[in-house]
Design a protein around this motif. Structure first.
Motif: not given
Length: 305
Positions: A32-37, A39-44, A224-230
């Motif tokens: 989960g930590t890998l996915s959310v972080q 995802g946050s990088a892509f969100a930026a 894509a960010i929703a799937v990765l980060s949430s």
């Protein structure tokens, strides 16, 4: 974080098994930590097109829709206190996301997560019942400090405040996530909470970004960010909290700055210093120690039972 809240959640968080169950919980937290972080990088990368608030709105709304469709939560048969927990969980989710995205819009991803993780670290101390847990939390805190030592004095003050506030919401999220998991079957509590978070994040997102949120490219990236980060990390963490004690879970989330720094380096071209690499080693050591303590505690509980 109020100590009474953490203590009240403790009976729920202790429902885990020794050995394989604990190891599975650790794997869920790390994934989960890998996915959310990342995802946050892509969100930026989406901020220039949709803005921080618009990106949050897309992330949380898509995640809510996906979870509601997949889980189809049952909405009848719950007490008023159950709905209060779900609503509080949703507010924590929405607030955490909004505050964190405001932070990474102003300061580097690694620094933002380094500050944010102080919330879970304080929770680990508040819920700890063994001296060893306090030791691992302190070691992780030293690593967190070293990881951000390279430039905290140059950080935007508002960004720092947003990151620290997100950390407080993260601690609330951990406690309310566990309570929702105990009151709602399957992932129903998470789906309902995510819907509440979407209602919280949509108005400011639409107000800030407007029609930009409807552009096809923005929508695809938002999904894509929703799937990765949430969707992925929140589901994994909900399952992990049923296998790990609160102190172990909170210290394991101390890996977030290390993962965020790696994601920032690979995706956002934010380099790592030798001091930051040493800090990562300290955080990994603290997480390994937390796992060892959690497994001993689980074995002792089973022996007593």
């Amino acid at each position: 974080m109020h100590e009474s809240s953490a203590s009240a959640a403790a009976p729920v968080l202790l429902r885990h098994g020794a050995g394989r169950g604990t190891l599975t919980g650790v794997g869920l937290v790390l994934a989960g930590t890998l996915s959310v972080q990342f995802g946050s990088a892509f969100a930026a990368l989406l901020f220039p097109r949709a803005g921080a608030l618009g990106t949050v709105a897309l992330r949380v709304t898509f995640a809510a829709v996906l979870l509601l469709v997949i889980t189809r939560p049952r909405l009848r048969g719950y007490a008023r206190t159950d709905w209060a927990v779900a609503a509080g969980f949703g507010l924590a989710l929405g607030g955490m996301n909004i505050l964190f995205y405001q932070a990474i819009d102003r300061i580097p991803l690694g620094a933002a997560v380094t500050l944010e993780v102080l919330g879970p670290l304080l929770l680990s101390v508040a819920t700890s019942r063994r001296a060893a847990s306090l030791l691992w939390a302190c070691l992780a805190l030293v690593g967190v400090y070293l990881l951000g030592r390279g430039g905290f004095d140059q950080l935007n003050a508002a960004g720092v405040a947003f990151a620290l506030s997100a950390g407080a919401m993260w601690a609330a999220y951990i406690v309310l996530n566990a309570r929702a998991g105990a009151r709602f079957p399957r992932l129903d509590g998470l789906a309902i909470a995510m819907a509440v978070a979407a209602l919280v994040s949509l108005p400011p997102g639409i107000g800030a970004s407007g029609a930009a949120l409807l552009e096809p490219g923005v929508l695809v990236l938002g999904l894509a960010i929703a799937v990765l980060s949430s969707g992925v990390p929140y589901t994994l963490e909900l399952l992990a909290l049923r296998r790990l004690p609160a102190a172990t879970f909170a210290v394991l989330t101390s890996l977030a700055p290390a993962v965020a720094a790696t994601a920032g380096y690979l995706i956002l071209d934010q380099g790592l210093s030798l001091t930051q690499c040493a800090a990562i080693a300290l955080v990994v050591a603290a997480s390994a120690g937390a796992l060892r303590t959690g497994r001993r505690r689980a074995a002792a509980a089973d022996a007593e039972g």
